[in-house]
Design an enzyme around this catalytic site. Structure first.
Site, PDB file in Angstrom:
ATOM      1  NE  ARG A  58      -7.365   3.965   5.625  1.00 29.84           N
ATOM      2  CZ  ARG A  58      -6.798   5.028   6.186  1.00 29.84           C
ATOM      3  NH1 ARG A  58      -7.184   5.410   7.389  1.00 29.84           N
ATOM      4  NH2 ARG A  58      -5.833   5.685   5.571  1.00 29.84           N
ATOM      5  CG  ASP A  90       3.315   1.297   9.655  1.00 29.77           C
ATOM      6  OD1 ASP A  90       3.505   1.556   8.458  1.00 29.77           O
ATOM      7  OD2 ASP A  90       3.014   2.168  10.502  1.00 29.77           O
ATOM      8  CE  LYS A 126      -1.747   1.461   4.042  1.00 28.48           C
ATOM      9  NZ  LYS A 126      -1.419   2.849   4.431  1.00 28.48           N
ATOM     10  CG  ASN A 127       2.226   2.710   3.523  1.00 31.21           C
ATOM     11  OD1 ASN A 127       1.075   3.016   3.207  1.00 31.21           O
ATOM     12  ND2 ASN A 127       2.592   2.495   4.769  1.00 31.21           N
ATOM     13  NE  ARG A 155       0.512  10.193  10.533  1.00 30.41           N
ATOM     14  CZ  ARG A 155      -0.097   9.190   9.886  1.00 30.41           C
ATOM     15  NH1 ARG A 155      -1.184   8.664  10.376  1.00 30.41           N
ATOM     16  NH2 ARG A 155       0.370   8.737   8.735  1.00 30.41           N
ATOM     17  CB  CYS A 210      -5.261  10.052  11.791  1.00 32.74           C
ATOM     18  SG  CYS A 210      -3.643   9.420  12.170  1.00 32.74           S
TER      19      CYS A 210
END
Ligand code: EPZ
Length: 421
Positions: free
Chosen positions: A399, A307, A22-23, A124, A119
């Site tokens: 997500r 993460d 994803k990133n 952030r 968030c």
């Protein structure tokens, strides 16, 4: 909102194939704004965040379509951009939308992007992104929650990051490739997702040196060309599944990974007593009984990834002693602790430290996901817990994890998704 129902206590056995990262995909999607013509991107993961980014690109005027014969290849043509705005409704849903800022300014000389807002895991801020763009000659106005950016032409600059920001490095690298002169990013992020973006930009004609180091030099060029590109495997998805045998018992083989991206994780998990064997693209993990307690400190790459902090906390909740997990990247990334406590974990928070005392077992209960990686840790905890665990708020999971319940059910986990109206 859907929920996952997990019956714990079933040792895992089998193979899990890892999807595209994803990133890595998100900044690469943003980079297609830098030039016209057709990009072909392979191994795009099917995730909510990718859908949101495609919606954003389409709103800007890009033509995006999936390759019919296989659903993971994407064709994108940004020849005719019709807008330069990333609206709040999309940025609020996914803060990575901020990644269009650099490319839009480089391509069009202007952009209007909603401030992402905070968030669950922290404030952030994007001050590094904005400071770097100003040094490159961008005029910035903050109006009604939006960044309004204009420039008569980007010029290369030397930009120092107080903290090695991943998307900050990515945004400014994408601005620098079309700037006049050379930019130097100092204390830049070294994550594999930054490196693969830089490699694609170089393939497009950009001149970049120092990828993977903390000093990246970008010599601006006049124009770029579209390319075909393959998204690298998701090291965070891989790390999450590597921990599953530690939670549920059994053994897994994780395929389609780049083992070199997971050195810190492999080293740390070996210290817990998990048996880990690797080759370049696959990793086998076997649970040989009680886990040892180890201390973990999250750090920028190549350190232990933030993460995967919530996920390894589940393992330490089941280990044989006391461990300390220190979260150095985000100021509020312990939202999963309260939920893990509901399952019987013994965890105390002191500032940036979580002190975990291993318990004999966790017990199933209803829990609530708060953010993407916290939801993954609750799944791991559910696999370990005696009885049934129901996890609500799984849109967080969708997500960033492609077909998680299918991948786990295929290796003997008892996990189903209940559709909720
Ligand atoms: C990226 O977020 C990832 N997201 C995050 O993954 C990941 O947790 C994070 O990097 C750290 O590895 C994407 O790549 C899309 P940062 P990013 O800028 O770039 C501070 C997931 O679960 N900072 O590297 O937003 C910031 O507050 C997500 O997939 C500033 O102060 O993170 C944080 O403390 C979650 N000012 C630290 O730097 C800035 O302008 C690192 O943040 C930018 C960042």
């Amino acid at each position: 909102m859907d929920q996952l129902v997990i019956e714990g206590g079933h040792p895992l056995k089998g193979t899990i194939r890892i999807s595209g990262a994803k990133n890595a995909a998100l900044p690469i999607l943003a980079a297609t704004l830098l030039t016209g013509g057709t990009f072909r991107l392979r191994n795009i993961p099917k995730l909510l965040d990718i859908d949101t980014f495609i919606e954003l690109l389409t709103d800007l005027g890009s033509r995006v379509r999936y390759n019919s014969d296989n659903g993971s290849d994407l064709c994108i043509d940004s020849s005719d951009l019709s807008d330069h705005e990333a609206p709040y409704k999309l940025v609020r849903r996914m803060r990575a939308s901020i990644l269009v800022l650099g490319p839009l300014i480089a391509r069009l000389g202007r952009a209007r992007v909603s401030l992402p807002g905070g968030c669950a895991i922290g404030a952030r801020p994007i001050d590094f992104h904005l400071k770097g763009l100003e040094l490159m000659g961008v005029n910035l106005q903050l109006k009604e929650g939006y960044v309004e950016a204009r420039t008569r032409g980007l010029t290369g600059a030397r930009i120092y990051f107080d903290i090695p920001s991943v998307t900050g490095t990515e945004n400014l690298m994408m601005a620098g490739v079309l700037a006049r002169g050379t930019s130097v990013l100092v204390n830049a992020a070294r994550e594999p997702e930054v490196v693969t973006l830089g490699q694609m930009l170089s393939h497009m004609g950009a001149k970049i040196r120092g990828l993977g180091s903390s000093t990246i030099e970008i010599e601006g060029v006049k124009e770029l060309r579209p390319v075909d590109w393959e998204i690298i495997p998701d090291r965070i998805e891989a790390g999450t599944y590597m921990m599953a045998p530690g939670a549920a018992g059994g053994r897994l083989i994780i395929k389609d990974v780049i083992t070199g991206h997971l050195e810190a994780v492999i080293s740390k998990l070996r210290s817990t007593g998990l048996q880990i064997d690797t080759d370049k693209t696959s990793i086998s993990i076997k649970n040989r009984g009680t886990l040892r307690s180890v201390d973990v400190k999250t750090l920028p790459y190549p350190g232990f990834p933030t993460d995967l902090q919530a996920q390894i906390m589940v393992l330490m909740s089941l280990a044989s002693g006391l461990s300390v997990i220190t979260e150095t990247i985000f100021e509020n990334r312990f939202m999963h602790v309260a939920e893990l406590r509901r399952l019987g974990a013994d965890i105390r928070i002191e500032g940036r430290n979580a002190i975990i005392k291993g318990v004999r077992r966790l017990n199933g209960a209803p829990v609530m996901a708060t953010d993407l990686r916290a939801s993954a840790s609750l799944v791991l905890a559910g696999l370990a817990a005696r009885g049934t665990t129901t996890i609500s708020g799984v849109h967080h999971l969708d997500r960033g994890y492609e077909c998680m319940e299918q991948k786990l059910a295929a290796v003997n986990a008892k996990i189903t998704r209940e559709k909720r109206v």
